[in-house]
Design a protein around this motif. Structure first.
Motif, PDB file in Angstrom:
ATOM      1  N   ALA A 100       0.920  -1.250   0.031  1.00 42.23           N
ATOM      2  CA  ALA A 100       0.002   0.057  -0.014  1.00 42.23           C
ATOM      3  C   ALA A 100       0.985   1.337   0.050  1.00 42.23           C
ATOM      4  O   ALA A 100       1.832   1.138   0.524  1.00 42.23           O
ATOM      5  N   HIS A 101       0.774   2.438  -0.651  1.00 42.20           N
ATOM      6  CA  HIS A 101       1.113   3.667  -0.844  1.00 42.20           C
ATOM      7  C   HIS A 101       0.697   4.611  -0.107  1.00 42.20           C
ATOM      8  O   HIS A 101       1.268   5.609   0.000  1.00 42.20           O
ATOM      9  N   GLY A 102      -0.411   4.282   0.605  1.00 39.42           N
ATOM     10  CA  GLY A 102      -0.804   5.543   1.466  1.00 39.42           C
ATOM     11  C   GLY A 102      -1.548   6.318   0.447  1.00 39.42           C
ATOM     12  O   GLY A 102      -2.088   6.032  -0.307  1.00 39.42           O
ATOM     13  N   CYS A 103      -1.853   7.648   1.187  1.00 43.08           N
ATOM     14  CA  CYS A 103      -2.760   8.561   0.542  1.00 43.08           C
ATOM     15  C   CYS A 103      -1.638   9.899   0.080  1.00 43.08           C
ATOM     16  O   CYS A 103      -1.186  10.520   0.768  1.00 43.08           O
ATOM     17  N   LEU A 104      -1.650   9.876  -1.120  1.00 42.46           N
ATOM     18  CA  LEU A 104      -0.783  10.947  -1.983  1.00 42.46           C
ATOM     19  C   LEU A 104      -1.147  12.365  -1.350  1.00 42.46           C
ATOM     20  O   LEU A 104      -0.160  13.181  -1.068  1.00 42.46           O
ATOM     21  N   SER A 105      -2.219  12.635  -1.268  1.00 37.43           N
ATOM     22  CA  SER A 105      -2.668  14.029  -0.948  1.00 37.43           C
ATOM     23  C   SER A 105      -2.187  14.207   0.584  1.00 37.43           C
ATOM     24  O   SER A 105      -1.820  15.481   0.563  1.00 37.43           O
ATOM     25  N   THR A 106      -2.444  13.295   1.313  1.00 33.16           N
ATOM     26  CA  THR A 106      -1.970  13.531   2.943  1.00 33.16           C
ATOM     27  C   THR A 106      -0.438  13.613   2.919  1.00 33.16           C
ATOM     28  O   THR A 106       0.132  14.469   3.634  1.00 33.16           O
ATOM     29  N   ARG A 107       0.325  12.822   2.211  1.00 28.43           N
ATOM     30  CA  ARG A 107       1.499  12.734   2.343  1.00 28.43           C
ATOM     31  C   ARG A 107       2.218  14.095   1.604  1.00 28.43           C
ATOM     32  O   ARG A 107       3.226  14.556   2.191  1.00 28.43           O
ATOM     33  N   THR A 108       1.512  14.465   0.663  1.00 27.45           N
ATOM     34  CA  THR A 108       2.117  15.695   0.454  1.00 27.45           C
ATOM     35  C   THR A 108       1.772  16.993   0.987  1.00 27.45           C
ATOM     36  O   THR A 108       2.668  17.715   1.103  1.00 27.45           O
ATOM     37  N   ALA A 109       0.609  17.005   1.699  1.00 33.02           N
ATOM     38  CA  ALA A 109       0.332  18.121   2.506  1.00 33.02           C
ATOM     39  C   ALA A 109       1.587  18.043   3.755  1.00 33.02           C
ATOM     40  O   ALA A 109       1.825  19.212   4.147  1.00 33.02           O
ATOM     41  N   VAL A 110       1.893  16.879   4.246  1.00 32.18           N
ATOM     42  CA  VAL A 110       2.833  16.893   5.319  1.00 32.18           C
ATOM     43  C   VAL A 110       4.209  17.020   4.778  1.00 32.18           C
ATOM     44  O   VAL A 110       4.852  17.908   5.470  1.00 32.18           O
ATOM     45  N   GLU A 111       4.615  16.560   3.887  1.00 34.11           N
ATOM     46  CA  GLU A 111       6.336  16.954   3.294  1.00 34.11           C
ATOM     47  C   GLU A 111       6.379  17.640   2.217  1.00 34.11           C
ATOM     48  O   GLU A 111       7.582  18.277   2.301  1.00 34.11           O
ATOM     49  N   ALA A 112       5.552  18.363   1.422  1.00 36.37           N
ATOM     50  CA  ALA A 112       5.701  19.191   0.309  1.00 36.37           C
ATOM     51  C   ALA A 112       5.509  20.353   0.680  1.00 36.37           C
ATOM     52  O   ALA A 112       5.916  21.531  -0.065  1.00 36.37           O
ATOM     53  N   ALA A 113       4.832  20.728   1.782  1.00 32.55           N
ATOM     54  CA  ALA A 113       4.572  22.185   2.049  1.00 32.55           C
ATOM     55  C   ALA A 113       5.509  23.225   2.224  1.00 32.55           C
ATOM     56  O   ALA A 113       5.708  24.247   1.629  1.00 32.55           O
ATOM     57  N   THR A 114       6.645  23.096   2.936  1.00 30.50           N
ATOM     58  CA  THR A 114       7.835  23.839   2.885  1.00 30.50           C
ATOM     59  C   THR A 114       8.569  23.895   1.563  1.00 30.50           C
ATOM     60  O   THR A 114       9.271  24.765   1.415  1.00 30.50           O
ATOM     61  N   GLU A 115       8.570  22.792   0.514  1.00 27.27           N
ATOM     62  CA  GLU A 115       9.177  22.977  -0.676  1.00 27.27           C
ATOM     63  C   GLU A 115       8.452  23.357  -1.672  1.00 27.27           C
ATOM     64  O   GLU A 115       8.999  23.803  -2.747  1.00 27.27           O
ATOM     65  N   SER A 116       7.244  23.030  -1.720  1.00 28.37           N
ATOM     66  CA  SER A 116       6.219  23.559  -2.932  1.00 28.37           C
ATOM     67  C   SER A 116       4.931  24.090  -2.383  1.00 28.37           C
ATOM     68  O   SER A 116       4.087  23.561  -2.307  1.00 28.37           O
ATOM     69  N   PRO A 117       5.133  25.601  -2.316  1.00 29.54           N
ATOM     70  CA  PRO A 117       3.645  26.246  -2.124  1.00 29.54           C
ATOM     71  C   PRO A 117       2.597  25.715  -3.354  1.00 29.54           C
ATOM     72  O   PRO A 117       1.453  25.695  -2.650  1.00 29.54           O
ATOM     73  N   ARG A 118       2.958  25.713  -4.293  1.00 29.42           N
ATOM     74  CA  ARG A 118       1.923  25.298  -5.373  1.00 29.42           C
ATOM     75  C   ARG A 118       1.500  23.867  -5.211  1.00 29.42           C
ATOM     76  O   ARG A 118       0.175  23.590  -5.105  1.00 29.42           O
ATOM     77  N   ALA A 119       2.267  22.953  -4.601  1.00 32.79           N
ATOM     78  CA  ALA A 119       1.710  21.676  -4.154  1.00 32.79           C
ATOM     79  C   ALA A 119       0.971  21.680  -3.105  1.00 32.79           C
ATOM     80  O   ALA A 119      -0.193  20.870  -3.021  1.00 32.79           O
ATOM     81  N   GLU A 120       1.323  22.504  -2.093  1.00 37.34           N
ATOM     82  CA  GLU A 120       0.463  22.838  -1.012  1.00 37.34           C
ATOM     83  C   GLU A 120      -1.052  23.261  -1.375  1.00 37.34           C
ATOM     84  O   GLU A 120      -1.934  22.842  -0.740  1.00 37.34           O
ATOM     85  N   THR A 121      -1.117  24.291  -2.122  1.00 40.56           N
ATOM     86  CA  THR A 121      -2.159  24.891  -2.652  1.00 40.56           C
ATOM     87  C   THR A 121      -3.008  23.737  -3.603  1.00 40.56           C
ATOM     88  O   THR A 121      -4.406  23.881  -3.288  1.00 40.56           O
ATOM     89  N   ALA A 122      -2.657  22.884  -4.134  1.00 38.92           N
ATOM     90  CA  ALA A 122      -3.220  21.760  -5.118  1.00 38.92           C
ATOM     91  C   ALA A 122      -3.802  21.043  -3.979  1.00 38.92           C
ATOM     92  O   ALA A 122      -4.997  20.437  -4.195  1.00 38.92           O
ATOM     93  N   VAL A 123      -3.063  20.500  -3.022  1.00 38.55           N
ATOM     94  CA  VAL A 123      -3.860  19.858  -2.042  1.00 38.55           C
ATOM     95  C   VAL A 123      -4.964  20.296  -1.240  1.00 38.55           C
ATOM     96  O   VAL A 123      -5.947  19.768  -1.170  1.00 38.55           O
ATOM     97  N   ARG A 124      -4.624  21.563  -0.752  1.00 33.66           N
ATOM     98  CA  ARG A 124      -5.788  22.271  -0.399  1.00 33.66           C
ATOM     99  C   ARG A 124      -7.035  22.550  -1.106  1.00 33.66           C
ATOM    100  O   ARG A 124      -8.224  22.274  -0.610  1.00 33.66           O
ATOM    101  N   ALA A 125      -6.940  22.643  -2.419  1.00 35.38           N
ATOM    102  CA  ALA A 125      -8.004  22.854  -3.343  1.00 35.38           C
ATOM    103  C   ALA A 125      -8.799  21.536  -3.432  1.00 35.38           C
ATOM    104  O   ALA A 125     -10.136  21.445  -3.603  1.00 35.38           O
TER     105      ALA A 125
END
Length: 191
Positions: A100-125
Motif C-alpha cells: 500500500a502506498h498510502g494517501c498521496l494528498s495527505t503525504r504531500t500536505a505533510v512533506e511538500a508544504a515547505t518545498e512547494s507552495p504550489r503543491a500545498e495549494t493543490a492539496v488544499r484545493a
C-alpha cells in the motif's frame, strides 16, 4: 518535428504518479522520473519545466479521479450509507495495493508544504473540493429529525479521512480503519 511531444503524455503522467505515490514528492528525483516514465530528462524538462510541474500535472489527474470516485461513493440513498461508502472508498484508495502506498494528498500536505507552495495549494484545493462534495450530498439527503450541519459534518468527515490515511501508515489495518469510520458516522448521525 520540433515542439511535438514524442511520448504519450497520459502514460508518462500515470507512471510519474505511480512514482510520486511510492516515494513522495520530496524523495522523487528527475532522474527517477525519467527512468519511471521512459522519457529522457531533457524531454521532461522541455515538456513540463521540472519536477514540481510534473507533480502538479500528475496530482491534478489523481485529484480528478479521486473526487469522481468520492462523488460516486456518496451516491447512496441515506446519509449513513453515503458516509460509510465514502469512508470505504477512501480506505480502499490508500490501503489497497501491494505494498500500500498510502494517501498521496495527505503525504504531500505533510512533506511538500515547505518545498512547494504550489503543491500545498493543490492539496488544499482538492480537500476543499472534497468538503464541498460531501456537504452538498449531505444537504441533498434531508433525513428527519437531524441536527446535522452539513458544512461542519463535511469538514469533520474530510479531516477524518486524512487521519485515517495517517493511521494506515502507522499499520492500522482496513478493518480497524472502518471501525473508526463507523464510530464517527454513529457520532454524527446517532445510533
Amino acid at each position: 518535428m520540433a515542439g511535438v511531444r514524442q511520448f504519450d503524455e497520459r502514460v508518462a503522467l500515470e507512471r510519474a504518479l505511480d512514482l510520486f505515490k511510492e516515494r513522495g514528492f520530496r524523495a522523487t528525483s528527475m532522474p527517477e522520473l525519467a527512468a519511471a516514465t521512459g522519457v529522457q530528462r531533457g524531454s521532461l524538462y522541455h515538456a513540463y519545466g521540472g519536477k514540481e510541474e510534473i507533480f502538479l500535472c500528475a496530482f491534478d489527474a489523481y485529484a480528478t479521479g479521486f473526487l469522481a470516485g468520492a462523488t460516486a461513493a456518496l451516491g447512496r440513498p441515506s446519509r449513513r450509507e453515503a458516509l460509510l461508502s465514502l469512508f470505504d472508498y477512501c480506505i480502499a484508495t490508500f490501503a489497497g495495493g501491494t505494498p500500500a502506498h498510502g494517501c498521496l494528498s495527505t503525504r504531500t500536505a505533510v512533506e511538500a508544504a515547505t518545498e512547494s507552495p504550489r503543491a500545498e495549494t493543490a492539496v488544499r484545493a482538492m480537500l476543499d473540493r472534497l468538503e464541498e462534495i460531501v456537504c452538498t450530498r449531505l444537504a441533498e439527503l434531508p433525513e428527519t429529525p437531524s441536527p446535522l450541519d452539513p458544512r461542519a459534518a463535511a469538514r469533520l468527515v474530510v479531516a477524518t479521512t486524512r487521519g485515517l490515511a495517517v493511521m494506515e501508515r502507522a499499520t492500522y489495518d482496513a478493518d480497524e480503519l472502518r471501525a473508526i469510520a463507523r464510530t464517527l458516522v454513529r457520532a454524527l448521525l446517532g445510533a
